[in-house]
Scaffold this motif. Structure first.
Motif, short mmCIF file in Angstrom:
data_model
loop_
_atom_site.label_atom_id
_atom_site.label_comp_id
_atom_site.label_asym_id
_atom_site.label_seq_id
_atom_site.Cartn_x
_atom_site.Cartn_y
_atom_site.Cartn_z
N GLY A 152 0.82 -1.20 0.00
CA GLY A 152 0.00 0.00 0.00
C GLY A 152 0.85 1.26 0.00
N PHE A 153 0.30 2.34 -0.58
CA PHE A 153 1.04 3.59 -0.66
C PHE A 153 1.43 4.11 0.72
CE2 PHE A 153 1.06 8.25 -0.46
CZ PHE A 153 2.13 8.52 -1.30
N GLU A 154 0.50 4.07 1.66
CA GLU A 154 0.80 4.60 3.00
C GLU A 154 1.94 3.83 3.66
OE1 GLU A 154 -0.21 7.33 4.34
OE2 GLU A 154 -1.49 7.76 2.61
N GLU A 155 2.00 2.54 3.40
CA GLU A 155 3.10 1.73 3.94
C GLU A 155 4.43 2.14 3.33
OE1 GLU A 155 4.47 -2.98 4.19
OE2 GLU A 155 2.43 -2.46 3.56
N VAL A 156 4.41 2.41 2.03
CA VAL A 156 5.64 2.84 1.35
C VAL A 156 6.08 4.20 1.88
CG1 VAL A 156 6.63 3.52 -0.87
CG2 VAL A 156 5.11 1.54 -0.74
N LEU A 157 5.13 5.11 2.06
CA LEU A 157 5.46 6.44 2.57
C LEU A 157 6.03 6.36 3.98
CD1 LEU A 157 5.45 9.52 2.37
CD2 LEU A 157 3.03 9.50 3.07
N ALA A 158 5.45 5.51 4.80
CA ALA A 158 5.96 5.34 6.17
C ALA A 158 7.37 4.78 6.15
CB ALA A 158 5.03 4.41 6.96
N ASP A 159 7.63 3.86 5.22
CA ASP A 159 8.97 3.29 5.10
C ASP A 159 9.97 4.34 4.65
OD1 ASP A 159 10.88 0.99 4.86
OD2 ASP A 159 10.84 1.59 2.77
N ILE A 160 9.58 5.18 3.70
CA ILE A 160 10.46 6.26 3.23
C ILE A 160 10.82 7.19 4.39
CG2 ILE A 160 10.46 8.43 1.90
CD1 ILE A 160 10.96 6.19 0.05
N ARG A 161 9.83 7.58 5.17
CA ARG A 161 10.08 8.49 6.30
C ARG A 161 10.95 7.82 7.37
NH1 ARG A 161 3.93 10.93 6.33
NH2 ARG A 161 4.39 12.79 5.09
N ARG A 162 10.71 6.53 7.59
CA ARG A 162 11.51 5.80 8.58
C ARG A 162 12.96 5.72 8.14
NH1 ARG A 162 8.15 2.09 9.08
NH2 ARG A 162 8.95 0.65 7.49
N ARG A 163 13.17 5.46 6.87
CA ARG A 163 14.53 5.37 6.35
C ARG A 163 15.22 6.72 6.35
NH1 ARG A 163 14.41 1.99 0.88
NH2 ARG A 163 16.65 2.41 1.03
N ASP A 164 14.47 7.77 6.03
CA ASP A 164 15.04 9.12 6.08
C ASP A 164 15.55 9.43 7.48
OD1 ASP A 164 14.44 9.54 3.43
OD2 ASP A 164 12.79 10.94 3.79
N GLU A 165 14.72 9.11 8.48
CA GLU A 165 15.09 9.39 9.86
C GLU A 165 16.32 8.59 10.27
OE1 GLU A 165 13.09 9.38 14.35
OE2 GLU A 165 11.92 8.75 12.61
N ARG A 166 16.34 7.31 9.87
CA ARG A 166 17.48 6.46 10.23
C ARG A 166 18.75 6.93 9.52
NH1 ARG A 166 15.76 1.29 8.62
NH2 ARG A 166 14.65 1.09 10.57
N ASP A 167 18.64 7.24 8.22
CA ASP A 167 19.81 7.64 7.44
C ASP A 167 20.38 8.97 7.92
OD1 ASP A 167 19.55 5.37 5.91
OD2 ASP A 167 18.56 6.38 4.23
N SER A 168 19.51 9.90 8.27
CA SER A 168 19.96 11.23 8.69
C SER A 168 20.39 11.27 10.15
CB SER A 168 18.85 12.26 8.47
OG SER A 168 18.50 12.34 7.10
N GLY A 169 19.85 10.35 10.95
CA GLY A 169 20.12 10.40 12.38
C GLY A 169 21.21 9.48 12.88
N ARG A 170 21.74 8.61 12.00
CA ARG A 170 22.77 7.68 12.47
C ARG A 170 24.05 8.42 12.84
NH1 ARG A 170 22.79 5.49 6.51
NH2 ARG A 170 24.40 6.79 5.56
#
Length: 209
Positions: A152-170
């Protein structure tokens, strides 16, 4: 000539990097595939993602020539890649491999999250390719659907945001725009428009402007 292209997930940096490599006759490395390969191997072998030493061991034994881009593009592998990329030992194991690729005679094009800041900070051409999370989610959702993955689109969007947070916050080599990188926000651009804009920025950097 080294061309460093950074940006978040599904920003289109890979497509741009491949086309720039073809245009300038340079070898190309999608560094994200390295982390995807580590993540895929961990999933296949049942390795605990908390076992940093085991994951670093997988990274140290990677063969760039054997990477299968298509086989590494599933959503599950992408999530695994984002998780292993946050581990300092994994990043350290892959650092020399990426730097050697970048500094080969004649240069290269590399895309990833830390090319312009860590892997090749001396690169004369640096682009930071980005778009809104929503625009990137639309692209990724379309890509997954084309491969027959029912997500689902909402699942993909949530994954994108989760990855953004992980990539930028590591703590180790976070996703960040290099101070001397030129920004390409392609939120409203099509593939061809984005490519033309990227080429113009690369030419400007090569000319020292």
């Amino acid at each position: 000539m080294i061309i460093a292209i950074d940006g978040p997930a599904a920003s289109g940096k890979g497509t741009i990097a491949r086309r720039l490599a073809t245009h300038y006759g340079l070898p190309h490395l999608d560094t994200g595939l390295l982390y995807r390969a580590v993540g895929a191997a961990a999933l296949e072998r049942g390795v605990d993602f908390a076992d940093e030493a085991a994951l670093a061991g997988i990274a140290a034994s990677l063969d760039v020539a054997a990477l299968d881009a298509e086989a590494l593009k599933s959503g599950a592998v992408g999530e695994a890649a984002s998780r292993v990329a946050a581990l300092p030992a994994v990043r350290a194991a892959l650092l020399r491999l990426q730097q050697d690729f970048a500094r080969q005679p004649g240069g290269a094009v590399l895309d990833g999250r830390d090319i312009g800041t860590v892997i090749a900070p001396e690169a004369p051409v640096k682009l930071f390719v980005t778009a809104t999370p929503e625009a990137r989610a639309v692209r990724r959702h379309r890509e997954l659907a084309a491969r027959g993955e029912a997500v689902g689109f909402e699942e993909v969007l949530a994954d994108i945001r989760r990855r953004d947070e992980r990539d930028s916050g590591r703590a180790s080599a976070p996703l960040v725009q290099a101070a001397d990188a030129q920004v390409l926000d392609n939120t409203t651009l099509g593939v061809e428009e984005s490519w033309q804009a990227a080429l113009a920025l690369a030419e400007r950097a090569r000319a020292g402007r």
